[in-house]
Design a protein around this motif. Sequence first.
Motif, PDB file in Angstrom:
ATOM      1  N   GLU A   1     -22.211 -36.376 -56.586  1.00 32.62           N
ATOM      2  CA  GLU A   1     -22.063 -35.387 -55.515  1.00 32.62           C
ATOM      3  C   GLU A   1     -21.762 -36.083 -54.192  1.00 32.62           C
ATOM      4  O   GLU A   1     -20.945 -35.598 -53.392  1.00 32.62           O
TER       5      GLU A   1
ATOM      6  N   CYS B   1     -20.929 -26.636 -53.208  1.00 32.73           N
ATOM      7  CA  CYS B   1     -21.395 -26.749 -54.592  1.00 32.73           C
ATOM      8  C   CYS B   1     -22.555 -27.735 -54.686  1.00 32.73           C
ATOM      9  O   CYS B   1     -22.631 -28.728 -53.955  1.00 32.73           O
ATOM     10  N   SER B   2     -23.452 -27.442 -55.616  1.00 31.48           N
ATOM     11  CA  SER B   2     -24.556 -28.337 -55.902  1.00 31.48           C
ATOM     12  C   SER B   2     -24.056 -29.551 -56.658  1.00 31.48           C
ATOM     13  O   SER B   2     -22.903 -29.596 -57.106  1.00 31.48           O
TER      14      SER B   2
ATOM     15  N   SER C   1     -25.492 -25.120 -50.315  1.00 29.98           N
ATOM     16  CA  SER C   1     -25.188 -24.792 -51.706  1.00 29.98           C
ATOM     17  C   SER C   1     -26.277 -23.887 -52.273  1.00 29.98           C
ATOM     18  O   SER C   1     -27.335 -23.712 -51.658  1.00 29.98           O
TER      19      SER C   1
ATOM     20  N   ARG D   1     -21.991 -26.903 -62.158  1.00 30.49           N
ATOM     21  CA  ARG D   1     -22.345 -26.852 -60.746  1.00 30.49           C
ATOM     22  C   ARG D   1     -22.454 -25.399 -60.306  1.00 30.49           C
ATOM     23  O   ARG D   1     -21.681 -24.545 -60.744  1.00 30.49           O
TER      24      ARG D   1
ATOM     25  N   ASP E   1     -13.129 -23.001 -63.038  1.00 32.94           N
ATOM     26  CA  ASP E   1     -14.020 -21.901 -62.695  1.00 32.94           C
ATOM     27  C   ASP E   1     -14.588 -21.341 -63.994  1.00 32.94           C
ATOM     28  O   ASP E   1     -13.844 -20.967 -64.913  1.00 32.94           O
TER      29      ASP E   1
ATOM     30  N   CYS F   1     -22.107 -22.852 -57.075  1.00 34.88           N
ATOM     31  CA  CYS F   1     -21.348 -22.879 -55.828  1.00 34.88           C
ATOM     32  C   CYS F   1     -21.539 -21.601 -55.021  1.00 34.88           C
ATOM     33  O   CYS F   1     -21.670 -20.513 -55.584  1.00 34.88           O
TER      34      CYS F   1
ATOM     35  N   TYR G   1     -19.985 -20.419 -60.613  1.00 33.07           N
ATOM     36  CA  TYR G   1     -20.252 -21.667 -61.334  1.00 33.07           C
ATOM     37  C   TYR G   1     -18.950 -22.394 -61.632  1.00 33.07           C
ATOM     38  O   TYR G   1     -17.910 -21.788 -61.881  1.00 33.07           O
ATOM     39  N   GLN G   2     -19.034 -23.693 -61.593  1.00 34.84           N
ATOM     40  CA  GLN G   2     -17.898 -24.556 -61.861  1.00 34.84           C
ATOM     41  C   GLN G   2     -18.284 -25.517 -62.984  1.00 34.84           C
ATOM     42  O   GLN G   2     -19.378 -26.087 -62.971  1.00 34.84           O
TER      43      GLN G   2
END
Length: 491
Positions: free
Chosen positions: A299, A481-482, A397, A474, A448, A476, A431-432
């Motif tokens: 990250e 995003c986390s 995030s 992740r 995505d 978002c 979410y990613q």
Amino acid sequence: MKLVRSAVIAAVALSTASFSLSAQKAGVSEKIDFTAVGAPIAKAPADPEISAALKQVSVDRIKANISHLVDFNNRTTISSTDTDLKPGTGVLAAAEWIKSQFESYSKDCGGCLQVQYDEFIEQPQAGFNNSKPRIIKPTPLRNVYAILKGTDPVASKRMYLVTGHYDTRETDVMNTHDPAPGANDDSSGTAVSMEAARILSKYKFPATIVFVTVAGEEQGLNGSGHLAKLAKEKGWQLEGVLNNDIVGGDTTPGDTLQSKTRIRVFSQGLLPSAPIEQIRAALNIGAENETPSRQLAREVMDVDRTYLATAAPKPLRTSMELRLDRFLRGGDHRSFSEQGFAAVRFTEWRENFDHQHQHVRTENGKEYGDLLKFDDFNYIGQVARLNMAVLGTLAKSPGIPQNVRVVTSNLDNDTILTWEPPVSAAATPSYQIVWRETSATDWQYSVDAAKFPGTAPNSVRLPVSKDNVFFGVRACAGSFCSQAVAPVPGR
């Protein structure tokens, strides 16, 4: 980092193209599943508020703070028990000054910071690695910290912490009177935490940020060890710890191999103290580099691409080091890792050991000692900006997804991932899904999650073989995003 990533992607493309030509001649398909789905990782758009904050970093203030810390002469932790120190010197005087600075930042923002000591008595301890004990009698220690409470009643439960240690040492770790300036180790890291507090306290974030300076690092990670255990006992939802130790960008005349555009990021792999079954399970699927701390390091690299990797006049590129720390050395991030928190350490690219843990002196024309003259304050300013960008991004995030699983009950070439929402998200996140080849260090591709919905909520089914890549999920909120969470096998 952008150039490195571009080179990696170009190399993959070239390799794929070469394979494609051969495949066409052989009459077989050249399509690779993990490149056919999603897109190469691209840097996220910069947030105007975070960008504005980074512009406020003052190199002059960083230099002034480090100079003031050096003026305390010797900040050895055990000097807290001395009664013959000159007024205004020693570790306790330094702690009082740092606290006063945090309080002044809080005054400027209308009392937005909760400033306090984490005070305790460290009892005499045995030596480690066959060395002599470094604390031989009950010794008062003070960690100094300031909490910027998040504005959202739910998201504020999540916390992100930045730290540096303000204690110093010279050659003899028990020497409390001779100069131990510690201009780099670790006034530089302390100054990063202080400057981050001064600037970020002017802004509001949904989640909580904690600015810390700890004592006792040189005596055995005592201060961070106490604070990490305290965080665990109090149930802090601490999702990321950034430790800055030796980030002064040592400038030694004649050293042509130092880099002022690189910063190393160290992180914990598998915890030796983890249950043996957990360790075996991770090793069985090659997940020794999928730990929370390694994901936090990734990250950091992602944020770096957005804000600093191509910054003018000089970029700052992160280098992910797949080890806990340097040989024969240790740092405060270890204390937090051992309590189960994701933690990383920032350290300059090339250390000069004549300017660390040395009695201040000149021998044969060579200067020894951790002196102010060897710090590069512009470099420290860049490190401060990187920390601030990471803290700001994570605090905006939604937090990390929970209970991420990869379904392993089917023998097929698809990948089914499932997860649960973050525990303290301000709103419903998107979410990613990210992934990389098993031989790569950093994430290479993303998609995505909504484009490949699974049969259950919070799940995806991707036409990508789970055997050939490492996946992460992740959460978002817009572009914030986390860090990713690696899935564990589930049925």
